[in-house]
Design an enzyme around this catalytic site. Structure first.
Site, PDB file in Angstrom:
ATOM      1  CD  GLN A  45      -2.528   1.024   2.776  1.00  0.00           C
ATOM      2  OE1 GLN A  45      -1.987   0.416   3.707  1.00  0.00           O
ATOM      3  NE2 GLN A  45      -3.662   1.663   2.904  1.00  0.00           N
ATOM      4  CD  GLU A  85      -4.792   9.825  18.813  1.00  0.00           C
ATOM      5  OE1 GLU A  85      -4.313   9.246  17.809  1.00  0.00           O
ATOM      6  OE2 GLU A  85      -4.414   9.570  19.975  1.00  0.00           O
ATOM      7  CD  GLU A 115      -4.729  -0.139   6.278  1.00  0.00           C
ATOM      8  OE1 GLU A 115      -5.087   0.948   5.813  1.00  0.00           O
ATOM      9  OE2 GLU A 115      -3.535  -0.445   6.473  1.00  0.00           O
ATOM     10  CB  SER A 142       1.666   7.020   4.734  1.00  0.00           C
ATOM     11  OG  SER A 142       0.584   6.347   5.316  1.00  0.00           O
TER      12      SER A 142
HETATM   13  C1  LIG Z   1       3.439  -0.537  11.550  1.00  0.00           C
HETATM   14  C2  LIG Z   1       2.912   0.436  10.544  1.00  0.00           C
HETATM   15  C3  LIG Z   1       2.638   0.019   9.252  1.00  0.00           C
HETATM   16  C4  LIG Z   1       2.157   0.925   8.304  1.00  0.00           C
HETATM   17  N1  LIG Z   1       1.954   0.473   7.020  1.00  0.00           N
HETATM   18  C5  LIG Z   1       1.596   1.365   6.052  1.00  0.00           C
HETATM   19  C6  LIG Z   1       1.490   0.938   4.693  1.00  0.00           C
HETATM   20  O1  LIG Z   1       1.703  -0.217   4.369  1.00  0.00           O
HETATM   21  N2  LIG Z   1       1.174   1.858   3.761  1.00  0.00           N
HETATM   22  C7  LIG Z   1       0.930   3.173   4.062  1.00  0.00           C
HETATM   23  O2  LIG Z   1       0.618   3.930   3.160  1.00  0.00           O
HETATM   24  N3  LIG Z   1       1.018   3.608   5.358  1.00  0.00           N
HETATM   25  C8  LIG Z   1       1.346   2.737   6.352  1.00  0.00           C
HETATM   26  N4  LIG Z   1       1.478   3.167   7.665  1.00  0.00           N
HETATM   27  C9  LIG Z   1       1.298   4.589   7.959  1.00  0.00           C
HETATM   28  C10 LIG Z   1       0.050   4.928   8.755  1.00  0.00           C
HETATM   29  O3  LIG Z   1      -1.107   4.817   7.977  1.00  0.00           O
HETATM   30  C11 LIG Z   1       0.254   6.349   9.274  1.00  0.00           C
HETATM   31  O4  LIG Z   1       1.358   6.330  10.153  1.00  0.00           O
HETATM   32  C12 LIG Z   1      -0.954   6.866  10.014  1.00  0.00           C
HETATM   33  O5  LIG Z   1      -2.025   7.088   9.132  1.00  0.00           O
HETATM   34  C13 LIG Z   1      -0.643   8.191  10.771  1.00  0.00           C
HETATM   35  O6  LIG Z   1      -0.048   9.111   9.948  1.00  0.00           O
HETATM   36  P1  LIG Z   1       1.300   9.856  10.401  1.00  0.00           P
HETATM   37  O7  LIG Z   1       2.275   8.806  10.839  1.00  0.00           O
HETATM   38  O8  LIG Z   1       1.701  10.753   9.282  1.00  0.00           O
HETATM   39  O9  LIG Z   1       0.912  10.701  11.684  1.00  0.00           O
HETATM   40  P2  LIG Z   1       0.195  12.130  11.701  1.00  0.00           P
HETATM   41  O10 LIG Z   1      -0.974  12.100  10.760  1.00  0.00           O
HETATM   42  O11 LIG Z   1       1.206  13.186  11.509  1.00  0.00           O
HETATM   43  O12 LIG Z   1      -0.365  12.149  13.174  1.00  0.00           O
HETATM   44  C14 LIG Z   1       0.435  12.543  14.297  1.00  0.00           C
HETATM   45  C15 LIG Z   1      -0.465  12.566  15.514  1.00  0.00           C
HETATM   46  O13 LIG Z   1      -1.484  13.586  15.353  1.00  0.00           O
HETATM   47  C16 LIG Z   1      -2.774  13.015  15.529  1.00  0.00           C
HETATM   48  N5  LIG Z   1      -3.718  13.640  14.606  1.00  0.00           N
HETATM   49  C17 LIG Z   1      -3.508  13.941  13.305  1.00  0.00           C
HETATM   50  N6  LIG Z   1      -4.626  14.475  12.762  1.00  0.00           N
HETATM   51  C18 LIG Z   1      -5.566  14.510  13.738  1.00  0.00           C
HETATM   52  C19 LIG Z   1      -6.919  14.932  13.796  1.00  0.00           C
HETATM   53  N7  LIG Z   1      -7.541  15.437  12.711  1.00  0.00           N
HETATM   54  N8  LIG Z   1      -7.590  14.798  14.984  1.00  0.00           N
HETATM   55  C20 LIG Z   1      -6.964  14.272  16.077  1.00  0.00           C
HETATM   56  N9  LIG Z   1      -5.671  13.860  16.074  1.00  0.00           N
HETATM   57  C21 LIG Z   1      -4.979  13.961  14.930  1.00  0.00           C
HETATM   58  C22 LIG Z   1      -2.593  11.537  15.185  1.00  0.00           C
HETATM   59  O14 LIG Z   1      -3.608  10.758  15.783  1.00  0.00           O
HETATM   60  C23 LIG Z   1      -1.209  11.250  15.748  1.00  0.00           C
HETATM   61  O15 LIG Z   1      -1.297  11.001  17.118  1.00  0.00           O
HETATM   62  C24 LIG Z   1       1.931   2.289   8.648  1.00  0.00           C
HETATM   63  C25 LIG Z   1       2.191   2.711   9.963  1.00  0.00           C
HETATM   64  C26 LIG Z   1       2.679   1.815  10.899  1.00  0.00           C
HETATM   65  C27 LIG Z   1       2.973   2.304  12.285  1.00  0.00           C
END
Ligand SMILES: Cc1cc2nc3c(=O)[nH]c(=O)nc-3n(C[C@H](O)[C@H](O)[C@H](O)COP(=O)(O)OP(=O)(O)OC[C@H]3O[C@@H](n4cnc5c(N)ncnc54)[C@H](O)[C@@H]3O)c2cc1C
Length: 414
Positions: free
Chosen positions: A129, A383, A247, A132
């Site tokens: 996928q 969240e 998912e 991100s």
């Molecule tokens: C083990 C693992 C596997 C993964 N595998 C994939 C994959 O295969 N493909 C892929 O594309 N992605 C993958 N991801 C990524 C995952 O989807 C993202 O990490 C996740 O969506 C959060 O995005 P971010 O890390 O950019 O955090 P951010 O979006 O920057 O969030 C940071 C913090 O702010 C909070 N926050 C952000 N916006 C809001 C809001 N509107 N309201 C309240 N709180 C908020 C979040 O909850 C979090 O605590 C994976 C992540 C992990 C940990």
């Protein structure tokens, strides 16, 4: 406009009673196992015959790996094949079977479905996928990877991150921006990217466990045929929602085993039973966790049984949220029980992984304590699940969204 899975042709009119559907599935299973005995058929070949028999995803349309029957009947297939000695799908098939399959069948043309679904199911094509990005995780619609049309092809440039299994994948579910001059949700398009194409570079990212399950993926002038586009140009957000809803439901439902007392809670019990002294406070904590795990299991079973057809809705966030919170608490409890032993015996050497370790085998509590920290992030953070439940299930007022109507090119970003 593409069809949705709920509107695709289902079982023949008049022949759709629960009994008839079940008998149809059982008859197809009898035939599959009679014609292709498990002992003498190579696994990939057997999966191919399973697909051709409509037993891959039973709720998909006939001719595309399904029989157009209720999704809960997949359990009849899986149980029967397991009893016959077929090994369950390994982790490398996870993204294809649970995310890409429903997306392709819902939004792809018949040509794409024919080309992509069978090798995805047999495991000949491993999927990952590519959603991100460094500044687009929760705010996925803000992503910056660009796809620019050039005749029958698109030229893609950008960076993706946290891409599980990308190092093993043959295909990636890629969402890219095709029109920066419209609001962010409207300028996205979805592609089935060939991960072996020139310009695709996959680099490992090491996790807290030492393992590198996931990666960052750099895309430099990658040429993607328009024939590999899933859904219409500019419809990428809608297509992505199908992937994301599946998912969440899969992480929430699939990681919880149907047998009572199994999975993470079994590990907690195992460690508890090995302790020499049982203190009453910890006993209370264990019982609380047992009840939570049991409620989660039963809720998932009920949700599975009620799902009649099509893709899951926003209610899938309930299972995802509860699974994440419960799993993390159980493994924290396990490490507390282990005391000083919880801190040793685990190395942090960098290892490539072909596992998605949501629930570990017996004896893995130390590692799973670390791995479970990801549960509240992967597949959408806790969240974000709460926001979805508040706004889309309970109908509460939405968050203020100041950039929703602005063209993406005018949205300030770092
Ligand atoms: C083990 C693992 C596997 C993964 N595998 C994939 C994959 O295969 N493909 C892929 O594309 N992605 C993958 N991801 C990524 C995952 O989807 C993202 O990490 C996740 O969506 C959060 O995005 P971010 O890390 O950019 O955090 P951010 O979006 O920057 O969030 C940071 C913090 O702010 C909070 N926050 C952000 N916006 C809001 C809001 N509107 N309201 C309240 N709180 C908020 C979040 O909850 C979090 O605590 C994976 C992540 C992990 C940990």
């Amino acid at each position: 406009m593409s069809e949705t899975l709920a509107t695709l042709p289902g079982p023949a009119p008049g022949g759709s009673s629960a009994d008839t559907e079940r008998k149809g599935v059982e008859a197809a299973l009898d035939l599959l196992l009679a014609e292709h005995p498990v002992d003498s058929t190579e696994p990939t070949e057997l999966f191919g015959h399973q697909y051709d028999a409509g037993l891959a995803w039973v709720h998909f349309p006939e001719g595309f790996g399904g029989l157009g029957v209720r999704p809960e009947l997949q359990r009849v297939v899986d149980d029967r094949l397991r009893e016959a000695g077929v090994k369950p799908a390994d982790h490398t098939r996870f993204f294809g079977m649970t995310l890409a399959g429903p997306t392709v069948v819902t939004h792809g043309s018949d040509e794409l479905r024919r080309r992509l679904l069978r090798p995805m199911f047999t495991g000949e094509d491993i999927w990952c996928q590519l959603f991100s990005e460094p500044v687009a995780g929760s705010d996925l619609a803000g992503l910056a990877t660009r796809a620019v049309r050039d005749g029958d092809e698109w030229v893609v440039n950008g960076q993706k991150v946290w891409n599980t299994m990308a190092h093993l994948a043959d295909r990636g579910m890629l969402v890219a921006r095709t029109d920066p001059e419209v609001p962010k949700h409207k300028g996205l398009t979805y592609f089935a990217l060939d991960m072996h194409a020139q310009g695709v570079e996959v680099r490992p990212l090491r996790q807290i466990t030492g393992e590198a399950e996931f990666n960052e993926v750099y895309l430099t002038d990658v040429r993607v045929p328009d024939a590999d586009r899933i859904g219409d140009v500019g419809e990428g957000w809608r297509v992505s929602m199908t992937t994301l809803m599946n998912e969440r439901t899969t992480i929430g439902g699939g990681a919880v085993r149907p047998e009572r007392g199994s999975g993470a809670i079994a590990e907690a019990l195992r460690i508890w039973n090995e302790l020499e002294r049982h203190d009453p406070v910890r006993r209370d904590q264990l019982i609380d966790l047992w009840i939570d795990a049991e409620v989660l299991r039963l809720t998932n079973l009920r949700a599975g049984a009620r799902r009649k057809a099509g893709n899951p809705g926003p209610e899938g966030s309930i299972g995802k949220l509860c699974f994440a919170e419960t799993n993390m608490r159980i493994y924290e409890f396990c490490v507390d029980l282990l005391g000083a032993h919880g801190l040793i015996d685990y190395d942090y050497d960098m290892r490539r992984s072909d596992m998605i370790g949501l629930v570990g085998p017996p004896g893995s509590a130390r590692k799973m304590f670390l791995r479970s920290r990801a549960n509240s992030i992967e597949g959408g953070t806790s969240e974000i699940q709460r926001n979805i439940l508040g706004e889309r299930v309970l109908g509460l007022p939405g968050e203020p969204r100041v950039d929703k109507e602005l063209p993406w090119s005018e949205v300030p970003r770092s």
